[in-house]
Scaffold this motif. Structure first.
Motif, PDB file in Angstrom:
ATOM      1  N   PRO A 204       0.993  -1.211  -0.014  1.00 48.76           N
ATOM      2  CA  PRO A 204       0.069  -0.113   0.478  1.00 48.76           C
ATOM      3  C   PRO A 204       0.586   1.626  -0.241  1.00 48.76           C
ATOM      4  CG  PRO A 204      -0.962  -1.225   1.719  1.00 48.76           C
ATOM      5  CD  PRO A 204       0.207  -2.194   1.253  1.00 48.76           C
ATOM      6  N   ASN A 205       0.250   2.574  -0.590  1.00 46.79           N
ATOM      7  CA  ASN A 205       0.711   3.761  -0.425  1.00 46.79           C
ATOM      8  C   ASN A 205       1.986   3.667   0.721  1.00 46.79           C
ATOM      9  OD1 ASN A 205       1.386   6.925  -0.758  1.00 46.79           O
ATOM     10  ND2 ASN A 205       0.792   6.305  -2.568  1.00 46.79           N
ATOM     11  N   TYR A 206       2.630   4.290   1.135  1.00 41.79           N
ATOM     12  CA  TYR A 206       3.117   4.163   1.981  1.00 41.79           C
ATOM     13  C   TYR A 206       2.894   5.868   3.492  1.00 41.79           C
ATOM     14  CZ  TYR A 206       4.793   8.972  -0.046  1.00 41.79           C
ATOM     15  OH  TYR A 206       4.383  10.744  -0.500  1.00 41.79           O
ATOM     16  N   ARG A 207       1.556   6.760   2.790  1.00 39.89           N
ATOM     17  CA  ARG A 207       0.860   7.926   3.530  1.00 39.89           C
ATOM     18  C   ARG A 207      -0.534   6.599   3.881  1.00 39.89           C
ATOM     19  NH1 ARG A 207       0.826   9.149  -1.753  1.00 39.89           N
ATOM     20  NH2 ARG A 207       1.570  11.496  -1.647  1.00 39.89           N
ATOM     21  N   LEU A 208      -0.476   5.076   3.328  1.00 31.55           N
ATOM     22  CA  LEU A 208      -1.625   4.626   4.767  1.00 31.55           C
ATOM     23  C   LEU A 208      -0.841   3.618   5.705  1.00 31.55           C
ATOM     24  CD1 LEU A 208      -3.344   3.575   1.467  1.00 31.55           C
ATOM     25  CD2 LEU A 208      -3.784   5.352   3.183  1.00 31.55           C
ATOM     26  N   PRO A 209      -1.197   3.369   6.027  1.00 36.30           N
ATOM     27  CA  PRO A 209      -1.225   2.523   8.328  1.00 36.30           C
ATOM     28  C   PRO A 209      -1.505   0.923   7.548  1.00 36.30           C
ATOM     29  CG  PRO A 209      -3.135   3.570   8.898  1.00 36.30           C
ATOM     30  CD  PRO A 209      -2.637   4.219   7.363  1.00 36.30           C
ATOM     31  N   GLU A 210      -2.309   0.840   7.402  1.00 35.70           N
ATOM     32  CA  GLU A 210      -3.280  -0.671   6.351  1.00 35.70           C
ATOM     33  C   GLU A 210      -2.088  -1.474   5.895  1.00 35.70           C
ATOM     34  OE1 GLU A 210      -6.576   1.739   6.312  1.00 35.70           O
ATOM     35  OE2 GLU A 210      -4.488   2.621   5.686  1.00 35.70           O
ATOM     36  N   PHE A 211      -2.237  -2.663   5.820  1.00 38.95           N
ATOM     37  CA  PHE A 211      -1.264  -3.671   4.905  1.00 38.95           C
ATOM     38  C   PHE A 211      -2.676  -4.368   3.627  1.00 38.95           C
ATOM     39  CE2 PHE A 211       0.634  -3.369   9.067  1.00 38.95           C
ATOM     40  CZ  PHE A 211       2.013  -3.648   8.288  1.00 38.95           C
ATOM     41  N   ASN A 212      -1.740  -4.685   2.895  1.00 39.35           N
ATOM     42  CA  ASN A 212      -2.783  -5.879   1.926  1.00 39.35           C
ATOM     43  C   ASN A 212      -2.678  -6.868   3.071  1.00 39.35           C
ATOM     44  OD1 ASN A 212      -2.088  -5.188  -0.221  1.00 39.35           O
ATOM     45  ND2 ASN A 212      -0.275  -5.370  -0.570  1.00 39.35           N
ATOM     46  N   ILE A 213      -4.186  -7.436   2.634  1.00 40.24           N
ATOM     47  CA  ILE A 213      -4.606  -8.784   3.158  1.00 40.24           C
ATOM     48  C   ILE A 213      -4.535  -9.339   2.858  1.00 40.24           C
ATOM     49  CG2 ILE A 213      -6.588  -9.781   4.380  1.00 40.24           C
ATOM     50  CD1 ILE A 213      -8.280  -6.731   4.439  1.00 40.24           C
ATOM     51  N   TRP A 214      -4.075 -10.531   3.148  1.00 32.03           N
ATOM     52  CA  TRP A 214      -3.384 -12.606   3.038  1.00 32.03           C
ATOM     53  C   TRP A 214      -4.292 -13.364   3.901  1.00 32.03           C
ATOM     54  CZ3 TRP A 214       0.108 -14.341  -0.839  1.00 32.03           C
ATOM     55  CH2 TRP A 214       0.430 -13.254  -1.591  1.00 32.03           C
ATOM     56  N   TYR A 215      -5.224 -13.728   3.127  1.00 30.64           N
ATOM     57  CA  TYR A 215      -6.670 -14.604   3.755  1.00 30.64           C
ATOM     58  C   TYR A 215      -5.978 -16.714   3.123  1.00 30.64           C
ATOM     59  CZ  TYR A 215     -10.471 -16.729   6.508  1.00 30.64           C
ATOM     60  OH  TYR A 215     -10.726 -16.925   7.204  1.00 30.64           O
ATOM     61  N   ASP A 216      -5.791 -17.144   4.808  1.00 34.49           N
ATOM     62  CA  ASP A 216      -5.571 -18.560   4.004  1.00 34.49           C
ATOM     63  C   ASP A 216      -6.629 -19.488   4.856  1.00 34.49           C
ATOM     64  OD1 ASP A 216      -4.942 -21.727   3.343  1.00 34.49           O
ATOM     65  OD2 ASP A 216      -3.531 -21.279   3.966  1.00 34.49           O
ATOM     66  N   ALA A 217      -7.913 -19.511   3.675  1.00 38.59           N
ATOM     67  CA  ALA A 217      -9.151 -20.097   4.064  1.00 38.59           C
ATOM     68  C   ALA A 217      -8.821 -21.176   4.385  1.00 38.59           C
ATOM     69  CB  ALA A 217     -10.382 -20.484   3.065  1.00 38.59           C
ATOM     70  N   GLY A 218      -7.867 -22.217   4.040  1.00 39.32           N
ATOM     71  CA  GLY A 218      -7.235 -23.629   4.746  1.00 39.32           C
ATOM     72  C   GLY A 218      -6.977 -23.245   6.046  1.00 39.32           C
ATOM     73  N   ASN A 219      -6.757 -22.097   6.739  1.00 38.90           N
ATOM     74  CA  ASN A 219      -6.372 -22.231   8.162  1.00 38.90           C
ATOM     75  C   ASN A 219      -7.559 -21.490   8.804  1.00 38.90           C
ATOM     76  OD1 ASN A 219      -3.415 -23.447   7.317  1.00 38.90           O
ATOM     77  ND2 ASN A 219      -2.801 -20.863   7.704  1.00 38.90           N
ATOM     78  N   GLU A 220      -8.952 -21.391   8.393  1.00 42.89           N
ATOM     79  CA  GLU A 220      -9.633 -20.926   9.055  1.00 42.89           C
ATOM     80  C   GLU A 220     -10.321 -21.467  10.264  1.00 42.89           C
ATOM     81  OE1 GLU A 220     -13.687 -21.016   6.995  1.00 42.89           O
ATOM     82  OE2 GLU A 220     -13.213 -19.562   5.672  1.00 42.89           O
ATOM     83  N   MET A 221     -10.672 -20.603  11.324  1.00 43.00           N
ATOM     84  CA  MET A 221     -10.895 -21.235  12.765  1.00 43.00           C
ATOM     85  C   MET A 221     -11.840 -21.560  13.228  1.00 43.00           C
ATOM     86  SD  MET A 221      -9.306 -17.685  14.419  1.00 43.00           S
ATOM     87  CE  MET A 221      -8.850 -18.792  16.444  1.00 43.00           C
ATOM     88  N   GLY A 222     -12.638 -21.964  11.786  1.00 41.43           N
ATOM     89  CA  GLY A 222     -14.474 -22.045  11.823  1.00 41.43           C
ATOM     90  C   GLY A 222     -15.094 -21.379  12.499  1.00 41.43           C
ATOM     91  N   ASN A 223     -16.471 -21.934  13.385  1.00 40.73           N
ATOM     92  CA  ASN A 223     -17.225 -21.067  13.146  1.00 40.73           C
ATOM     93  C   ASN A 223     -16.979 -20.056  14.584  1.00 40.73           C
ATOM     94  OD1 ASN A 223     -19.880 -19.357  13.152  1.00 40.73           O
ATOM     95  ND2 ASN A 223     -21.329 -20.941  13.220  1.00 40.73           N
ATOM     96  N   TRP A 224     -16.063 -19.604  15.294  1.00 35.98           N
ATOM     97  CA  TRP A 224     -15.256 -19.182  16.361  1.00 35.98           C
ATOM     98  C   TRP A 224     -16.652 -18.006  16.895  1.00 35.98           C
ATOM     99  CZ3 TRP A 224     -14.643 -14.302  16.913  1.00 35.98           C
ATOM    100  CH2 TRP A 224     -14.141 -13.689  15.887  1.00 35.98           C
TER     101      TRP A 224
END
Length: 320
Positions: A204-224
């Motif tokens: 992301p642009n250096y002006r922003l504090p956020e990160f790109n989101i990487w989500y691995d559905a294989g590691n889901e925690m279930g219906n937590w």
């Protein structure tokens, strides 16, 4: 000389022709263009509460504690999940919860979404933070209730729009004569392993504090967020300072209303993509929204395990 006079004559004719065309163009451009009036066919639900005036004075009577897991909370780009079991004898008519997080949170009660993307960036001073106020009474029931929270801590202190506190944290306080729910060491906590570190080339642009989101559905925690989820292996939260103290500073009420979630709505051209099969890489899917709205895209996809889906915006490449 004769040759130069010919060239000069032709040049004068060319200039005259260009000027004539320019005048014609300007004259045609000055005409009135009929504009069709904008029509917004969307109706706001009657159940939506009206905006109210917000008290901007600092809250200095906190009983709840900031909580995190057993680490020091300094690691950046961490997604943390919290759970709290609450027994309710009688549901109060109103129960306002004061909530803050560094940096974003999503609140669920008994599996139902209550706050979608809560918290605003820190302020109004470089050392202080904001808190949200939410009436949670409509989401409670008599007996066992489960409060679940997902918190995303950025931890990036190089942006223009947010001054990092240096530690991830979450605080929750709901008190009435009949019921009291405070964030403390009785809450359960676990890192959400489905969210991975940002491994992308384009950040992301250096002006922003956020990160790109990487989500691995294989590691889901279930219906937590459900009541029957087993959190016995989760650790108890670690308490930090009481609200209004510590690295998060004083806590002020947020100056803008929470996002209003109107639920899933079909796109204007949703029918075009029913049972749609994606083609080669780079195939564009274009969906139409009814008006200029802030929205979250929702996709339902059938694909083999391990397939990668990349969602980005058209201005990512140019770094904005």
């Amino acid at each position: 000389m004769h040759f130069e006079k010919i060239r000069l004559t032709k040049l004068k004719k060319a200039i005259s022709l260009i000027c004539a065309l320019s005048i014609i163009f300007l004259m045609t451009g000055c005409g009135k263009v009929e504009k069709k009036p904008f029509r917004n066919e969307y109706t706001i639900p009657e159940s939506t509460k009206n905006y109210t005036r917000i008290d901007t004075s600092v809250k200095d009577n906190w009983s709840a504690k900031w909580i995190w897991d057993s680490t020091d909370g300094s690691e950046e780009n961490v997604w943390m999940t919290f759970r709290k079991t609450v027994d309710v004898e009688a549901v109060p008519q109103e129960l306002n919860a004061h909530i803050s997080a560094d940096s974003k949170y999503w609140l669920y009660i008994n599996g139902e979404s209550v706050v979608y993307e809560g918290a605003v960036k820190r302020g109004p001073t470089p050392t202080d933070s904001y808190y949200d106020t939410v009436d949670i009474a409509p989401y409670l029931k008599e007996g066992k209730n489960i409060i679940s929270v997902l918190v995303w801590y950025w931890g990036k202190d190089t942006s223009y729009s947010n001054i990092d506190s240096g530690k991830g944290g979450f605080i929750f306080e709901a008190k009435s004569d009949e019921l009291s729910v405070l964030s403390d060491s009785s809450w359960k906590v676990m890192r959400n392993s489905a969210y991975l570190k940002d491994k992308s080339f384009r950040k992301p642009n250096y002006r922003l504090p956020e990160f790109n989101i990487w989500y691995d559905a294989g590691n889901e925690m279930g219906n937590w967020t459900s009541a029957d989820f087993d959190d016995s292996l989760w650790e108890n939260a670690t308490e930090a300072s009481v609200g209004g103290e510590g690295v998060w500073g004083k806590l002020y009420p947020r100056a803008i209303p929470l996002l209003k979630d109107f639920g899933l709505k079909p796109y204007e051209n949703s029918d075009e993509y029913e049972n749609y099969t994606a083609g080669a890489f780079g195939k564009r899917i274009t969906v139409d929204i009814p008006y200029n709205a802030q929205c979250t895209p929702y996709l339902k996809i059938n694909a083999p395990a391990g397939k990668k889906i990349v969602i980005t915006t058209e201005n990512t490449i140019i770094g904005s």
